[in-house]
Design a protein around this motif. Structure first.
Motif, PDB file in Angstrom:
ATOM      1  N   ASP A 150      -2.029  60.699  82.865  1.00  0.00           N
ATOM      2  CA  ASP A 150      -3.387  59.697  83.177  1.00  0.00           C
ATOM      3  C   ASP A 150      -4.426  60.544  82.644  1.00  0.00           C
ATOM      4  O   ASP A 150      -5.812  61.297  82.735  1.00  0.00           O
ATOM      5  N   GLY A 151      -4.354  61.223  80.874  1.00  0.00           N
ATOM      6  CA  GLY A 151      -5.213  62.085  79.910  1.00  0.00           C
ATOM      7  C   GLY A 151      -4.540  63.483  79.807  1.00  0.00           C
ATOM      8  O   GLY A 151      -6.115  63.862  79.199  1.00  0.00           O
ATOM      9  N   ILE A 216      -7.305  57.067  81.580  1.00  0.00           N
ATOM     10  CA  ILE A 216      -6.742  57.000  82.548  1.00  0.00           C
ATOM     11  C   ILE A 216      -6.769  55.256  82.773  1.00  0.00           C
ATOM     12  O   ILE A 216      -7.656  54.524  82.543  1.00  0.00           O
ATOM     13  N   LEU A 217      -5.168  54.254  83.697  1.00  0.00           N
ATOM     14  CA  LEU A 217      -5.426  53.327  83.177  1.00  0.00           C
ATOM     15  C   LEU A 217      -6.530  52.551  83.831  1.00  0.00           C
ATOM     16  O   LEU A 217      -7.090  53.182  84.877  1.00  0.00           O
ATOM     17  N   ASP A 218      -7.066  52.031  84.031  1.00  0.00           N
ATOM     18  CA  ASP A 218      -8.639  50.795  84.249  1.00  0.00           C
ATOM     19  C   ASP A 218      -8.047  49.859  84.844  1.00  0.00           C
ATOM     20  O   ASP A 218      -8.700  49.569  85.717  1.00  0.00           O
ATOM     21  N   LEU A 314      -8.372  51.959  91.433  1.00  0.00           N
ATOM     22  CA  LEU A 314      -9.106  52.385  92.338  1.00  0.00           C
ATOM     23  C   LEU A 314      -9.171  53.183  92.352  1.00  0.00           C
ATOM     24  O   LEU A 314      -8.385  54.618  92.836  1.00  0.00           O
ATOM     25  N   LEU A 315     -10.165  54.392  91.868  1.00  0.00           N
ATOM     26  CA  LEU A 315     -10.032  55.462  91.568  1.00  0.00           C
ATOM     27  C   LEU A 315     -10.640  56.307  92.707  1.00  0.00           C
ATOM     28  O   LEU A 315     -11.416  55.278  93.718  1.00  0.00           O
ATOM     29  N   GLY A 316     -10.809  57.992  93.263  1.00  0.00           N
ATOM     30  CA  GLY A 316     -11.779  58.174  93.887  1.00  0.00           C
ATOM     31  C   GLY A 316     -13.310  58.083  93.520  1.00  0.00           C
ATOM     32  O   GLY A 316     -13.878  58.014  94.481  1.00  0.00           O
ATOM     33  N   ASP A 317     -13.727  57.746  92.565  1.00  0.00           N
ATOM     34  CA  ASP A 317     -15.084  57.201  91.451  1.00  0.00           C
ATOM     35  C   ASP A 317     -15.604  56.334  93.240  1.00  0.00           C
ATOM     36  O   ASP A 317     -16.780  56.838  93.196  1.00  0.00           O
ATOM     37  N   VAL A 318     -15.037  55.566  93.494  1.00  0.00           N
ATOM     38  CA  VAL A 318     -15.670  54.274  94.370  1.00  0.00           C
ATOM     39  C   VAL A 318     -15.139  55.089  95.331  1.00  0.00           C
ATOM     40  O   VAL A 318     -16.960  54.661  95.917  1.00  0.00           O
ATOM     41  N   ARG A 348     -10.872  62.121  95.383  1.00  0.00           N
ATOM     42  CA  ARG A 348     -11.207  63.056  93.993  1.00  0.00           C
ATOM     43  C   ARG A 348     -11.597  62.452  92.711  1.00  0.00           C
ATOM     44  O   ARG A 348     -10.823  61.413  92.764  1.00  0.00           O
ATOM     45  N   VAL A 349     -12.562  62.920  92.022  1.00  0.00           N
ATOM     46  CA  VAL A 349     -13.013  61.516  90.818  1.00  0.00           C
ATOM     47  C   VAL A 349     -11.605  61.361  89.774  1.00  0.00           C
ATOM     48  O   VAL A 349     -10.504  62.520  89.642  1.00  0.00           O
ATOM     49  N   GLY A 350     -11.327  60.188  89.748  1.00  0.00           N
ATOM     50  CA  GLY A 350     -10.045  60.386  88.928  1.00  0.00           C
ATOM     51  C   GLY A 350      -8.886  60.005  89.158  1.00  0.00           C
ATOM     52  O   GLY A 350      -7.716  59.669  88.604  1.00  0.00           O
ATOM     53  N   ARG A 351      -8.553  60.347  91.046  1.00  0.00           N
ATOM     54  CA  ARG A 351      -7.984  60.354  91.580  1.00  0.00           C
ATOM     55  C   ARG A 351      -7.179  59.061  92.079  1.00  0.00           C
ATOM     56  O   ARG A 351      -8.409  58.215  92.347  1.00  0.00           O
ATOM     57  N   LYS A 352      -5.685  58.314  91.379  1.00  0.00           N
ATOM     58  CA  LYS A 352      -5.942  57.208  92.259  1.00  0.00           C
ATOM     59  C   LYS A 352      -5.594  56.895  93.811  1.00  0.00           C
ATOM     60  O   LYS A 352      -4.737  57.429  94.018  1.00  0.00           O
TER      61      LYS A 352
END
Ligand SMILES: Nc1ncnc2c1ncn2[C@@H]1O[C@H](COP(=O)(O)OP(=O)(O)O)[C@@H](O)[C@H]1O
Ligand SMILES: [Mg+2]
Length: 380
Positions: A150-151, A216-218, A314-318, A348-352
């Motif tokens: 994930d980068g 990270i794949l979006d 859907l990452l933790g950002d949502v 967590r931000v960035g967590r799938k």
């Protein structure tokens, strides 16, 4: 092997979860191994072994309880997988895992197979790093040879002067080499999941066009919006790799399509892949079911696309944007929206954390709906 047989899954993440669901539909049993008691895989497998990935005793237990074993992520010490392979068949074999775990071995193997990769050097000191950046010319991407995902474990170097600090920042040393890779000004990123069985028969899932955000794949868009020639070339490359590595199971091949129409391999994953999640609703057979079929020695399923399909992660950002409670009703209120949540306890931000799949009349239409669905989830 017949229904009732047990598939062992080394790993507790969402790939293990989705594999377990697919296997269970066909009446197979699944056993997972991962460090947490409650994890995405353990919520659906028949039995879960909560143990560290380097616990050889636990690895042996997984082998004993299973008829056949796979692994759902590759950032794991190969010793445990090799131990399992002494006891039960492991697909893909540990030798495939060894190639995919190390960017240096991966890239040199591609070269041996005559497959294009971005220009690269392997460096083991600041001096070598500076030299390599000078030779390749900034911008370059520096990557640790191991443990990246994930980068993570990479940095873009835009100026020669940043080479030394980037090498140090990645923890580069004589024993922890770093890859210096030319920055590819790509037209698009694509991937192909190739399935190969014990008889060497191969089937490639439709080429996915992938958009990454911050490494990270979006989004995955299928069919990919490139020419049929490019798609055929991407599939050809994936099959050459599957054959060259003697993969039994799945191999996902991430590629760059350059502005001159060249296909360069970025990296490999010997397992189901995030960019193949669209196959659950988009294809006649999902990548997970296909892996289960191959492991059990059953015929492979049809990989045909049922309709244009788009997947958004859907990452933790949502969750972050909505104080932990995204609006799932808004997503499910959209026709042809398929919601997948992985059952992870903390965001967590960035967590799938999950993904949404939209099937549509065209890729463009599905893409617009998918983006809107995710936005709807994130509206507090
Ligand atoms: N050489 C490169 N040129 C341009 N973009 C790159 C390059 N290497 C990586 N990237 C970008 O970063 C993403 C993640 O890199 P990748 O090597 O696939 O690592 P990871 O294991 O984290 O997925 C890629 O999908 C791509 O978008
Ligand atoms: Mg990648």
């Amino acid at each position: 092997m017949h229904p009732g047989s047990a598939i062992g899954i080394f790993g507790g993440g969402q790939l293990g979860r989705m594999l377990a669901v697919a296997a269970r539909v066909m009446g197979y049993r699944t056993i997972s191994l991962g460090p947490a008691v409650d994890c995405p895989a353990s919520q659906v497998t028949d039995f879960h072994i909560a143990a560290a990935y380097d616990d050889l005793g636990a690895a042996e237990e997984l082998a004993e309880r299973s008829d056949v074993v796979t692994y759902e992520f590759e950032n794991v010490d190969a010793a445990a997988i090799e131990r399992i392979a002494e006891l039960k068949p492991v697909f893909p074999s540990p030798s495939v895992l060894r190639v995919c775990q190390d960017r240096e071995i991966e890239k040199s193997t591609m070269r041996e197979l005559g497959i294009g990769v971005p220009e690269f050097r392997v460096v083991r000191s600041v001096r070598e790093a500076v030299e390599a950046v000078g030779e390749i010319g900034a911008p370059v991407v520096m990557k640790t040879t191991r443990w990246g995902y994930d980068g993570k474990g990479q940095s873009v170097v835009r100026d020669d002067g940043e080479a030394a600090s980037a090498f140090d920042g990645l923890g580069g040393t004589e024993d922890a080499p770093v890859i210096v890779e030319g920055f590819v000004d790509f037209e698009m990123e694509v991937s192909v999941v190739c399935a190969r069985n014990l008889d060497g028969e191969m089937r490639t899932f439709p080429v996915s066009e992938n958009v990454h955000v911050e490494g990270i794949l979006d989004t995955s868009i299928v069919p990919a919006r490139c020419s049929d020639e490019m798609k055929a070339e991407a599939e050809r490359v994936a099959m050459r790799i599957a054959e060259g590595l003697d993969v039994v199971g799945l191999i996902a091949v991430e590629m760059f399509v350059t502005r001159d129409g060249e296909v360069l391999v970025n990296e490999l994953a010997p397992r189901p892949h995030n960019s193949g999640h669209y196959t659950i609703e988009g294809c006649e057979t999902s990548q997970f079911e296909q892996l289960a079929r191959i492991m059990l020695g059953m015929p492979m399923g049809d990989v045909g696309l049922r309709s244009p399909t788009v997947m958004v992660n859907l990452l933790g950002d949502v969750w972050e944007a909505t104080d932990g409670s995204p609006d799932w009703a808004a997503v499910l209120g959209i026709e042809r929206a398929h919601l997948h949540l992985y059952g992870k306890s903390g965001y967590r931000v960035g967590r799938k954390m999950g993904h949404i799949t939209i099937t549509g009349e065209t890729a463009e239409e599905a893409l617009a709906v998918a983006v809107a669905a995710r936005e709807a989830a994130a509206c507090a």
